[in-house]
Design an enzyme around this catalytic site. Sequence first.
Site, PDB file in Angstrom:
ATOM      1  CB  CYS A  74      -0.954  -0.004   1.182  1.00 55.73           C
ATOM      2  SG  CYS A  74      -0.248  -0.673   2.702  1.00 55.73           S
ATOM      3  CG  HIS A 137      -0.566   3.619   4.610  1.00 55.60           C
ATOM      4  ND1 HIS A 137      -0.507   2.343   4.123  1.00 55.60           N
ATOM      5  CD2 HIS A 137      -0.364   3.506   5.955  1.00 55.60           C
ATOM      6  CE1 HIS A 137      -0.295   1.493   5.101  1.00 55.60           C
ATOM      7  NE2 HIS A 137      -0.206   2.173   6.219  1.00 55.60           N
ATOM      8  CG  ASN A 285      -1.750  -3.687  -2.465  1.00 51.31           C
ATOM      9  OD1 ASN A 285      -1.385  -2.779  -1.722  1.00 51.31           O
ATOM     10  ND2 ASN A 285      -2.661  -4.576  -2.088  1.00 51.31           N
TER      11      ASN A 285
END
Length: 518
Positions: A74, A137, A285
């Site tokens: 990620c 993230h 992903n």
Amino acid sequence: MSGIGLLLLALICGFGAVKIQDEAPPNIILLLMDDMGWGDLGVLGQPSKETPNLDRMAAQGMLFSNFYTANPLCSPSRAALLTGRLPVRNGFYTTNGHARNAYTPQEIVAGITKDEVLLPAILKKKNYASKIVGKWHLGHRKGHLPLEHGFDKWFGSPNCHFGPYNNSDRPNIPVYHNSEMVGRYYEEFVINRKTGESNLTHMYLQEGIDFILNQAKAHQPFFLYWAADATHAPVYASKRFLGKSQRGRYGDAVMELDDSVGQILAFLESLGISNNTFVFFTSDNGAAVMSGPDESGSNGPFLCGKETTFEGGMREPAIAWWPGQIPAGVVNDQLGSVMDLFTTSLALAGLVAPDDRVIDGLDLRPALFNLSIIERPIFYYRGNEMMAVRMGLYKAHYWTWSNSWEEFNQGINFCPGEEVPGVTTHIQKEHTMQPLIFHLGRDPGEKYPISVLTEEYQTVLKLISPVVEQHKSTLVPSVPQLNMCDLAVMNWAPPGCEKLGKCLKPPKPNPWKCEWPH
């Protein structure tokens, strides 16, 4: 009609369609899912056909059948999307071990650096307002947050929704509104681990809708990065969707995300701005098949999943939608990458990518508008190593491994039910002198390497070898940002915690080199 559907009609009642001048730069919406697999969409073969809105989006737009992430995990893939650069160039990798996946857990010390220029920062040159909804993230400490890298607004979280934690040895993850936290997961923002119920996707939908409406009223071009994460374990859905899917709780999450995408597209049409809005749907992903059937999706015919550089880890569902601009009902075989969304978005806005650094993303406008095929390689990276490369229908593996024997023996399997002898290896196996080559048209599951004794193998090797040599000879890796960890840097006292009375006392700093077993 659903309750939120009635609410949307109420919002636009009396406002009417927003007239956008033809010469105005288009609005840009990137819908990035989390761990959603290629095989999760009905249009791509999911037999339960529980994604009617995404299937309709594909019928009204363009389906990319060969679209890739830049990394099978990620954080690096998200950094690549927003910078247009491979993770090994933008710093989202580790050198603590060879070919190791790394990301940004709470204990990571660093994150996206000020030296990297992100998409929303460049779009400001054309007066775009930008908002991120959902998972960031790319780092959670000061200097690494969205509003410090070009975004004007944010509702979401810097980390995954792992937990619940006891706030003693590990704090619960904060949720931010712009630059300050407004609560924490499992506290103010409830995720019921037993039932899977959470209203987060509904909140994310409303945040996106409100932003679109406000920008349409202001007649200002906008960039919405909608990064919902319900399909990342632990998966969740709101009460209205729980128990509705044939696929269990994961399917419930997919159904709600599909419904949300449908509502966003319908809202654009209701406002009269769909003909001036470029929308792209994809995932960060492949499906996390190691999480088991209740917590992960499907990668269709492709080998393995998240964390690996096999097709299941890096080939993504991808749909482009722009009524009146992008031809409808087209399946495009163009090799694409999430990094292309950076360059293409800038080009659509009348801007160019920075020329002081290597940009790996291509401008896909010829493929989008003229159905032209741009010849280009796709590089598959795992950490600091180029594991494979694709040219045309051929893919050459220079390194293979799924995950270590240590993890595998603990029950962690990145390729459950799909072990291919000599391919899904549990030790890092080098093939640089004689790469494993597959024809992805005949063998999308990467099960049958082409014999090195054939003329086909030798012809393909002669085609791919100079591409690899040129790439490696000119590659200048940046300083790795995912090497150091420290419990003291976790989300103990995020900005705004004082107002909520939710500041926690951190331990003393004690940095160490992060361990990345995968």
